[in-house]
Design an enzyme around this catalytic site. Structure first.
Site, PDB file in Angstrom:
ATOM      1  CE  LYS A  36      -2.788   6.823   4.680  1.00 44.69           C
ATOM      2  NZ  LYS A  36      -1.641   6.004   4.768  1.00 44.69           N
ATOM      3  CG  ASN A  37      -0.450   7.961   7.718  1.00 38.34           C
ATOM      4  OD1 ASN A  37      -0.988   7.240   7.178  1.00 38.34           O
ATOM      5  ND2 ASN A  37       0.365   8.764   7.089  1.00 38.34           N
ATOM      6  NE  ARG A  52       2.980   0.021  -0.890  1.00 38.62           N
ATOM      7  CZ  ARG A  52       2.412  -1.082  -1.792  1.00 38.62           C
ATOM      8  NH1 ARG A  52       2.855  -2.227  -1.538  1.00 38.62           N
ATOM      9  NH2 ARG A  52       1.717  -0.671  -2.614  1.00 38.62           N
ATOM     10  CB  CYS A  64       6.480  -1.396  -6.351  1.00 35.52           C
ATOM     11  SG  CYS A  64       4.562  -1.151  -6.693  1.00 35.52           S
ATOM     12  NE  ARG A 115       7.033   2.018   2.443  1.00 33.73           N
ATOM     13  CZ  ARG A 115       5.783   2.562   2.342  1.00 33.73           C
ATOM     14  NH1 ARG A 115       4.896   2.474   1.175  1.00 33.73           N
ATOM     15  NH2 ARG A 115       5.062   3.037   3.340  1.00 33.73           N
ATOM     16  N   PRO A 116      11.830  -1.398   2.969  1.00 30.68           N
ATOM     17  CG  PRO A 116      13.667  -0.672   3.198  1.00 30.68           C
ATOM     18  CD  PRO A 116      12.478  -0.446   2.352  1.00 30.68           C
ATOM     19  CB  ILE A 117      10.431  -4.117   7.755  1.00 34.63           C
ATOM     20  CG1 ILE A 117      10.664  -5.632   7.220  1.00 34.63           C
ATOM     21  CG2 ILE A 117       9.093  -3.755   7.070  1.00 34.63           C
ATOM     22  CD1 ILE A 117       9.596  -6.509   7.739  1.00 34.63           C
ATOM     23  CG  ASP A 118      16.527  -2.302   7.437  1.00 36.35           C
ATOM     24  OD1 ASP A 118      15.501  -1.732   6.713  1.00 36.35           O
ATOM     25  OD2 ASP A 118      17.668  -1.734   7.538  1.00 36.35           O
ATOM     26  CG  ASP A 157       2.936  11.215   3.880  1.00 35.75           C
ATOM     27  OD1 ASP A 157       2.420  10.890   5.062  1.00 35.75           O
ATOM     28  OD2 ASP A 157       3.646  10.517   3.227  1.00 35.75           O
ATOM     29  CB  ILE A 159      10.973  10.552   3.185  1.00 34.78           C
ATOM     30  CG1 ILE A 159      11.399  11.814   4.134  1.00 34.78           C
ATOM     31  CG2 ILE A 159      10.639   9.533   3.946  1.00 34.78           C
ATOM     32  CD1 ILE A 159      12.198  11.787   5.213  1.00 34.78           C
ATOM     33  NE  ARG A 162      -3.421   2.625   0.546  1.00 30.79           N
ATOM     34  CZ  ARG A 162      -1.976   3.260   0.440  1.00 30.79           C
ATOM     35  NH1 ARG A 162      -1.620   3.497  -0.644  1.00 30.79           N
ATOM     36  NH2 ARG A 162      -1.423   3.435   1.624  1.00 30.79           N
TER      37      ARG A 162
END
Ligand code: EPZ
Length: 416
Positions: free
Chosen positions: A22-23, A92, A116, A121-124, A305, A327, A397
């Site tokens: 998936k990833n 996500r 959540c 899930r920051p994307i800075d 994971d 993580i 998913r």
């Protein structure tokens, strides 16, 4: 809402082919946006997240279709650069379409991914890197409006973020000049993405290490590519079989990439042999607890994971195991369900102390997230009696028809 109904107590035995990753499939599908010609993806897993990615591609004007485990993507006509919130929130990790869309068209509008499930899930890091590469990025009411064809830059990531590394690569492969990513993520899925992009004509070196060098190219072409096996799905079925006291031959597995998990699993007393793309596991009478602390770390450390699924197996081991989740901020949401089934687990911040119990009892629980849901399936398969697991949309998913795989191994599991 669908649920799984599982009756535990059987030893799982048999042979199972590992699904495509998936990833890896998700960033490669986003990367197909950068190609001017058709791409064919073999070994593509049939997952709801993959279908969500195909809906995003079709929304942009690309044509994405599936037959069995093959995806055919025709990215010639990209007509829409804004991805609606509804599509962004289906998955996500949809943020990885940002770099690809910017690289292809020089503009894109996406949404900030919801948090959540595993915490915020920051994307800075994603945004800071793309800005350094020349993108003009504005955030308005949860929408991110970007424009600008990128130029090469030297990016040093504060943390080896998988998604940020992917977005930088996707923007850099058609940007003017050379981009260097320091402290890049080293996950195998990054290497698979780069393998796909190199087949499309990209110039990328160093993936799999901490420093990746990309020389932008004017044009990328289509290609046919086989997606790597899913090392986390493989780890899941190994943990499931180990917990049941059974034995399994996993085929189409990726051994080196699964090694960080295997090196911990063998400390439970299981016999594990590997040969080319096969992993053979035979579980002893009862698993031993893992003596050393299990710390989740970026690859090649123990994968976050696989934390939940190994915890489920160790909840019935002989002795106490300790996990340290480094993580994500809240990746122990599955613990309450395992405790409801009789597990003895204490969570204190990043630490989870798992005291093995002799057995679990079936219970009615609800999946909280993808890997937490898989952990509940493992616990239910070892428990006495029958369990139901709700919210299995989380599990769908990332796992292809998990009930079919479990039944193939002799487990009593059905979808209702
Ligand atoms: C990818 O998520 C995977 N998802 C996750 O798998 C996996 O757990 C994770 O990498 C770590 O290996 C996909 O590949 C689709 P990160 P990603 O960016 O890219 C923080 C599964 O179960 N961070 O490496 O979101 C972040 O909050 C999923 O298959 C920032 O602070 O992971 C997290 O704490 C779950 N700012 C940490 O870094 C940023 O800009 C790692 O995140 C980006 C990330």
């Amino acid at each position: 809402m669908q649920k799984f109904i599982i009756t535990g107590g059987r030893k799982l035995r048999g042979q199972l082919a590992v699904q495509g990753s998936k990833n890896s499939a998700l960033p490669i599908m986003a990367a197909s946006l950068l190609c001017g010609e058709e791409c064919v993806l073999w070994n593509c897993p049939r997952l709801t997240d993959v279908y969500a990615a195909s809906r995003i591609l079709n929304h942009t004007g690309c044509k994405c279709s599936f037959s069995e485990n093959t995806a055919v993507i025709d990215p010639k006509d990209v007509t829409e650069t804004s991805i609606p919130e509804s599509l962004m929130h289906e998955m996500r990790s949809s943020i990885i379409f940002m770099g690809a869309m910017l690289g292809r068209t020089g503009e894109c509008t996406v949404s900030i991914p919801g948090g959540c499930e595993l915490g915020p899930r920051p994307i800075d890091m994603h945004l800071a890197a793309l800005r350094k590469m020349g993108a003009d990025i504005r955030e308005e009411h949860g929408r991110i409006i970007c424009c600008g064809k990128g130029h090469g830059a030297k990016i040093s990531l504060a943390f080896p973020s998988v998604g940020a590394t992917e977005n930088i690569i996707l923007y850099a492969v058609t940007a003017d000049g050379e981009t260097v990513i320091n402290n890049a993520a080293r996950e195998p899925e990054i290497c698979d993405l780069c393998g796909f992009l190199r087949k499309c004509g990209a110039d990328i070196k160093g993936d799999g290490g901490s420093s990746i060098v990309i020389k932008g190219k004017k044009q990328l072409y289509g290609c046919e590519y086989s997606i790597m096996p899913d090392r986390i799905a493989g780890a899941t079925y190994l943990a499931m079989t180990a917990a049941s006291g059974g034995e399994i031959i996993l085929t189409n597995a990726c051994i080196p990439e699964t090694e960080p998990f295997l090196s911990v699993l063998e400390q439970t007393g299981c016999s594990i042999y590997t040969n080319r793309d096969k992993i053979y596991l035979r579980s002893g009478a009862r698993l031993n607890a893992v003596k050393e602390r299990i710390r989740t770390m970026p690859h090649p450390g123990f994968p976050t994971d696989a934390q939940a699924v190994l915890m489920a197996a160790l909840s019935v081991a002989d002795g106490t195991s300790v996990f340290e989740e480094n993580i994500f901020d809240c990746r122990y949401r599955h613990v309450d369900a395992l405790v409801k089934m009789g597990a003895d687990i204490q969570v204190m911040g990043k630490i989870a102390v798992v005291k093995g119990v002799k057995g679990l009892c079936g219970a009615d629980v609800n999946a909280t997230d993808l890997r937490g849901g898989a952990a509940m399936v493992i616990a239910a398969l070892t428990a006495d009696g029958t369990s139901t697991i709700g919210n299995i949309c989380h599990i769908d998913r990332g796992y292809e028809k998990m009930e079919d795989a479990v039944r193939l191994l002799g487990g009593d599991m059905r979808r209702s």
